[in-house]
Scaffold this motif. Structure first.
Motif, mmCIF file in Angstrom:
data_model
loop_
_atom_site.group_PDB
_atom_site.id
_atom_site.type_symbol
_atom_site.label_atom_id
_atom_site.label_comp_id
_atom_site.label_asym_id
_atom_site.label_seq_id
_atom_site.Cartn_x
_atom_site.Cartn_y
_atom_site.Cartn_z
ATOM 1 N N PRO A 37 0.808 -1.280 0.215
ATOM 2 C CA PRO A 37 -0.032 -0.190 -0.059
ATOM 3 C C PRO A 37 0.808 1.317 0.013
ATOM 4 N N PRO A 38 0.299 2.380 -0.583
ATOM 5 C CA PRO A 38 1.155 3.630 -0.647
ATOM 6 C C PRO A 38 1.673 3.972 0.606
ATOM 7 N N ASP A 39 0.860 3.955 1.566
ATOM 8 C CA ASP A 39 1.240 4.783 2.911
ATOM 9 C C ASP A 39 2.581 3.809 3.449
ATOM 10 N N LEU A 40 2.661 2.590 3.204
ATOM 11 C CA LEU A 40 3.806 1.725 3.903
ATOM 12 C C LEU A 40 4.954 1.567 2.850
ATOM 13 N N ARG A 41 4.867 2.141 1.579
ATOM 14 C CA ARG A 41 6.170 2.033 0.732
ATOM 15 C C ARG A 41 7.448 2.506 1.223
ATOM 16 N N GLN A 42 7.388 3.510 2.108
ATOM 17 C CA GLN A 42 8.653 3.992 2.580
ATOM 18 C C GLN A 42 9.309 3.340 3.514
ATOM 19 N N LYS A 43 8.260 2.364 4.386
ATOM 20 C CA LYS A 43 8.566 1.753 5.382
ATOM 21 C C LYS A 43 9.006 0.115 5.211
ATOM 22 N N VAL A 44 8.310 -0.288 4.264
ATOM 23 C CA VAL A 44 8.634 -1.773 4.185
ATOM 24 C C VAL A 44 9.635 -1.873 2.788
ATOM 25 N N ARG A 45 10.494 -2.843 2.876
ATOM 26 C CA ARG A 45 11.482 -3.351 1.797
ATOM 27 C C ARG A 45 11.163 -4.632 1.287
ATOM 28 N N VAL A 46 10.868 -4.469 0.051
ATOM 29 C CA VAL A 46 10.418 -5.596 -0.469
ATOM 30 C C VAL A 46 11.625 -6.168 -1.800
ATOM 31 N N THR A 47 11.855 -7.324 -2.011
ATOM 32 C CA THR A 47 12.836 -7.604 -3.021
ATOM 33 C C THR A 47 12.202 -7.188 -4.465
ATOM 34 N N LYS A 48 12.940 -7.060 -5.380
ATOM 35 C CA LYS A 48 12.516 -6.627 -6.539
ATOM 36 C C LYS A 48 12.556 -8.143 -7.561
ATOM 37 N N ASN A 49 11.321 -8.248 -8.283
ATOM 38 C CA ASN A 49 11.596 -9.224 -9.296
ATOM 39 C C ASN A 49 12.675 -9.184 -10.346
ATOM 40 N N ASP A 50 13.135 -10.003 -10.720
ATOM 41 C CA ASP A 50 14.177 -9.963 -11.831
ATOM 42 C C ASP A 50 13.588 -9.850 -13.053
ATOM 43 N N TYR A 51 12.374 -10.539 -13.254
ATOM 44 C CA TYR A 51 11.542 -10.220 -14.531
ATOM 45 C C TYR A 51 10.212 -10.903 -14.184
ATOM 46 N N ASP A 52 9.275 -10.845 -15.200
ATOM 47 C CA ASP A 52 7.972 -11.290 -15.057
ATOM 48 C C ASP A 52 7.782 -12.676 -14.947
ATOM 49 N N CYS A 53 8.501 -13.410 -16.001
ATOM 50 C CA CYS A 53 7.874 -15.001 -16.027
ATOM 51 C C CYS A 53 9.268 -15.587 -16.684
ATOM 52 N N MET A 54 8.966 -16.889 -16.548
ATOM 53 C CA MET A 54 10.032 -17.866 -16.995
ATOM 54 C C MET A 54 9.066 -18.865 -17.940
ATOM 55 N N MET A 55 9.437 -19.038 -19.256
ATOM 56 C CA MET A 55 8.731 -20.346 -20.042
ATOM 57 C C MET A 55 10.075 -21.325 -20.348
ATOM 58 N N PHE A 56 9.539 -22.550 -20.159
ATOM 59 C CA PHE A 56 10.594 -23.695 -20.724
ATOM 60 C C PHE A 56 9.680 -24.424 -22.055
ATOM 61 N N ALA A 57 10.368 -24.810 -22.970
ATOM 62 C CA ALA A 57 9.787 -25.329 -24.311
ATOM 63 C C ALA A 57 10.972 -25.784 -24.985
ATOM 64 N N ARG A 58 11.086 -26.952 -25.474
ATOM 65 C CA ARG A 58 12.081 -27.379 -26.469
ATOM 66 C C ARG A 58 13.380 -27.206 -25.971
ATOM 67 N N SER A 59 13.518 -27.615 -24.611
ATOM 68 C CA SER A 59 15.052 -27.739 -23.979
ATOM 69 C C SER A 59 15.497 -26.182 -23.883
ATOM 70 N N HIS A 60 14.674 -25.188 -24.057
ATOM 71 C CA HIS A 60 14.984 -23.720 -24.038
ATOM 72 C C HIS A 60 14.401 -23.004 -22.932
ATOM 73 N N LEU A 61 15.103 -22.430 -21.971
ATOM 74 C CA LEU A 61 14.535 -21.393 -20.943
ATOM 75 C C LEU A 61 14.384 -20.204 -21.611
ATOM 76 N N PHE A 62 13.168 -19.573 -21.469
ATOM 77 C CA PHE A 62 12.803 -18.158 -21.949
ATOM 78 C C PHE A 62 12.667 -17.333 -20.618
#
Length: 186
Positions: A37-62
């Protein structure tokens, strides 16, 4: 009261649903954002996501960061494209059979979607920000953003069609083209 869904989240949902409906077996994992919530953003520390998603198909990771806009470009501004995401996508490409980049959705006027590999994105961003005159691009260089015309040059279009309300994307075609194009370059 009906709450209208964020168009970016709708795009993410449509992409995920397209993967589920694919004729081939594709592993897909979406990394959830933590809401503070906006009123807690200055007080709470959250880890940042590296990226949105991972997909695995045909022996390849995206490893993928999904972006959506109603504009004809994506700003390089840190609020839109975060440096830690660029760094993590690039780091992922150091592993064999990993293809990383942005999936960029230009909602208006025709809902075009492009996969832009991270190395191509970084090359373009460097040339654009430093205003280097000698470059390979046919489209106009914009020092503060990546326009749809550049995505058309350096990316892979992920074709789709509109159903009644939502979009369906041809994920298998994208996977084939991405593996054929980038497996030897990563």
């Amino acid at each position: 009261m009906v709450v209208k869904k964020n168009p970016g989240k709708t795009f993410e949902d449509n992409l995920q649903e397209s993967i589920k409906q694919s004729n081939e077996k594709i592993f897909f994992s979406r990394i959830k954002d933590t809401y503070i919530p906006p009123d807690l953003r200055q007080k709470v520390r959250v880890t940042k996501n590296d990226y949105d998603c991972m997909m695995f198909a045909r022996s390849h990771l995206f490893t993928l960061e999904l972006k959506s806009t109603k504009e004809d470009r994506f700003s390089f501004d840190e609020s839109i494209i975060k440096q830690h995401q660029i760094d993590k996508l690039l780091e992922a490409t150091t592993y064999e059979n990993v293809i990383s980049g942005f999936i960029m959705n230009f909602r208006e006027p025709t809902n075009k979607v492009f996969f832009v590999p991270i190395k191509e994105f970084i090359d373009y961003q460097y040339i654009a920000k430093n205003q280097i005159k000698d470059h390979k691009y046919k489209a106009k260089i914009n020092k503060s953003s990546i326009p749809i015309a550049i995505c058309e040059e350096i990316g892979i279009e992920i074709k789709g069609f509109k159903k009644k309300v939502n979009w369906h994307y041809h994920i298998s075609d994208f996977i084939t083209e991405a593996i054929n194009t980038y497996r030897s370059k990563v």
